[in-house]
Design a protein around this motif. Structure first.
Motif, mmCIF file in Angstrom:
data_model
loop_
_atom_site.group_PDB
_atom_site.id
_atom_site.type_symbol
_atom_site.label_atom_id
_atom_site.label_comp_id
_atom_site.label_asym_id
_atom_site.label_seq_id
_atom_site.Cartn_x
_atom_site.Cartn_y
_atom_site.Cartn_z
ATOM 1 N N GLY A 9 0.817 -1.209 0.000
ATOM 2 C CA GLY A 9 0.000 0.000 0.000
ATOM 3 C C GLY A 9 0.849 1.256 0.000
ATOM 4 N N LYS A 10 1.882 1.284 0.832
ATOM 5 C CA LYS A 10 2.783 2.446 0.883
ATOM 6 C C LYS A 10 3.551 2.587 -0.428
ATOM 7 N N LEU A 11 3.945 1.474 -1.023
ATOM 8 C CA LEU A 11 4.646 1.506 -2.309
ATOM 9 C C LEU A 11 3.738 2.074 -3.403
ATOM 10 N N ILE A 12 2.477 1.645 -3.412
ATOM 11 C CA ILE A 12 1.518 2.168 -4.396
ATOM 12 C C ILE A 12 1.367 3.670 -4.241
ATOM 13 N N LEU A 13 1.233 4.145 -2.996
ATOM 14 C CA LEU A 13 1.081 5.582 -2.754
ATOM 15 C C LEU A 13 2.326 6.356 -3.172
ATOM 16 N N LEU A 14 3.511 5.799 -2.915
ATOM 17 C CA LEU A 14 4.758 6.451 -3.308
ATOM 18 C C LEU A 14 4.853 6.553 -4.832
ATOM 19 N N LEU A 15 4.591 5.462 -5.525
ATOM 20 C CA LEU A 15 4.658 5.482 -6.988
ATOM 21 C C LEU A 15 3.612 6.421 -7.573
ATOM 22 N N ASN A 16 2.440 6.470 -6.952
ATOM 23 C CA ASN A 16 1.401 7.384 -7.414
ATOM 24 C C ASN A 16 1.852 8.839 -7.256
ATOM 25 N N SER A 40 -22.223 16.781 -6.570
ATOM 26 C CA SER A 40 -23.184 15.691 -6.399
ATOM 27 C C SER A 40 -22.512 14.314 -6.417
ATOM 28 N N LEU A 41 -21.177 14.278 -6.475
ATOM 29 C CA LEU A 41 -20.435 13.015 -6.519
ATOM 30 C C LEU A 41 -19.521 12.873 -5.313
ATOM 31 N N SER A 42 -19.423 11.662 -4.795
ATOM 32 C CA SER A 42 -18.477 11.345 -3.720
ATOM 33 C C SER A 42 -17.845 9.997 -4.026
ATOM 34 N N LEU A 43 -16.544 9.903 -3.858
ATOM 35 C CA LEU A 43 -15.833 8.650 -4.089
ATOM 36 C C LEU A 43 -15.499 8.020 -2.748
ATOM 37 N N TYR A 44 -16.154 6.917 -2.427
ATOM 38 C CA TYR A 44 -15.838 6.150 -1.224
ATOM 39 C C TYR A 44 -14.643 5.279 -1.564
ATOM 40 N N GLN A 45 -13.600 5.358 -0.728
ATOM 41 C CA GLN A 45 -12.344 4.709 -1.101
ATOM 42 C C GLN A 45 -11.494 4.419 0.122
ATOM 43 N N PHE A 46 -10.484 3.573 -0.083
ATOM 44 C CA PHE A 46 -9.406 3.359 0.878
ATOM 45 C C PHE A 46 -8.171 3.996 0.258
ATOM 46 N N GLU A 47 -7.386 4.647 1.050
ATOM 47 C CA GLU A 47 -6.259 5.423 0.532
ATOM 48 C C GLU A 47 -5.304 4.604 -0.326
ATOM 49 N N SER A 48 -4.933 3.408 0.126
ATOM 50 C CA SER A 48 -3.910 2.663 -0.608
ATOM 51 C C SER A 48 -4.481 1.513 -1.435
ATOM 52 N N CYS A 49 -5.770 1.455 -1.622
ATOM 53 C CA CYS A 49 -6.389 0.435 -2.486
ATOM 54 C C CYS A 49 -5.964 0.715 -3.929
ATOM 55 N N PRO A 50 -5.385 -0.270 -4.627
ATOM 56 C CA PRO A 50 -4.909 -0.014 -5.988
ATOM 57 C C PRO A 50 -6.016 0.408 -6.959
ATOM 58 N N PHE A 51 -7.214 -0.109 -6.786
ATOM 59 C CA PHE A 51 -8.320 0.265 -7.669
ATOM 60 C C PHE A 51 -8.802 1.682 -7.369
ATOM 61 N N CYS A 52 -8.734 2.066 -6.100
ATOM 62 C CA CYS A 52 -9.088 3.439 -5.715
ATOM 63 C C CYS A 52 -8.048 4.416 -6.258
ATOM 64 N N VAL A 53 -6.780 4.036 -6.186
ATOM 65 C CA VAL A 53 -5.710 4.868 -6.747
ATOM 66 C C VAL A 53 -5.930 5.030 -8.249
ATOM 67 N N LYS A 54 -6.331 3.964 -8.908
ATOM 68 C CA LYS A 54 -6.602 4.013 -10.350
ATOM 69 C C LYS A 54 -7.685 5.041 -10.671
ATOM 70 N N VAL A 55 -8.764 5.055 -9.887
ATOM 71 C CA VAL A 55 -9.854 6.011 -10.116
ATOM 72 C C VAL A 55 -9.386 7.430 -9.805
ATOM 73 N N ARG A 56 -8.661 7.602 -8.701
ATOM 74 C CA ARG A 56 -8.171 8.944 -8.341
ATOM 75 C C ARG A 56 -7.218 9.481 -9.400
ATOM 76 N N ARG A 57 -6.364 8.621 -9.961
ATOM 77 C CA ARG A 57 -5.437 9.054 -11.011
ATOM 78 C C ARG A 57 -6.209 9.479 -12.266
ATOM 79 N N ALA A 58 -7.210 8.708 -12.632
ATOM 80 C CA ALA A 58 -8.016 9.060 -13.808
ATOM 81 C C ALA A 58 -8.740 10.386 -13.570
ATOM 82 N N ALA A 59 -9.268 10.577 -12.367
ATOM 83 C CA ALA A 59 -9.954 11.834 -12.043
ATOM 84 C C ALA A 59 -8.983 13.003 -12.071
ATOM 85 N N LYS A 60 -7.771 12.783 -11.583
ATOM 86 C CA LYS A 60 -6.778 13.851 -11.609
ATOM 87 C C LYS A 60 -6.395 14.196 -13.045
#
Length: 119
Positions: A9-16, A40-60
């Motif tokens: 999880g920490k490695l994913i966050l660092l690479l992100n 009107s949108l909210s993203l329910y997520q875990f900080e280091s979940c790889p699929f959540c990181v994928k969505v956050r990266r696409a949104a960014k």
């Protein structure tokens, strides 16, 4: 197993953080319109979940400052379970103008929805 997940999880966050995508550029008026729609949108997520990181990266990359909700917090977790029906992330909570709420799971579906609506 928990130690491995913690390290990964920490490695994913660092690479992100290191390889963060550049946001799409828009005019100020267009960005303000999109920001208003994003309320009107909210993203329910875990900080280091790889699929959540994928969505956050696409949104960014699309320059969509989504509200993120930590689904590990008990009150947010309960809202996710009672609204969406399951404790699974990422989950996009979409509220339409009439006040009806849709809960969208699966990172690819969320990204496709965001691309169709905002890109």
């Amino acid at each position: 197993m928990k130690v491995i997940r913690l390290i990964l999880g920490k490695l994913i966050l660092l690479l992100n953080a290191v390889f963060s995508p550049k946001p799409q550029q828009r005019s100020d008026d267009e960005q303000q319109r999109i920001n208003k729609e994003l309320e009107s949108l909210s993203l329910y997520q875990f900080e280091s979940c790889p699929f959540c990181v994928k969505v956050r990266r696409a949104a960014k990359k699309m320059n969509l400052p989504l509200e993120t909700v930590d689904a590990k917090q008990p009150d947010h977790e309960q809202a996710l379970i009672s609204g969406g029906g399951k404790r699974k992330v990422p989950c996009l909570r979409v509220e339409n103008e009439a006040g009806d709420v849709t809960w969208m799971y699966e990172s690819n579906d969320i990204i496709q929805y965001l691309e169709q609506r905002f890109a």
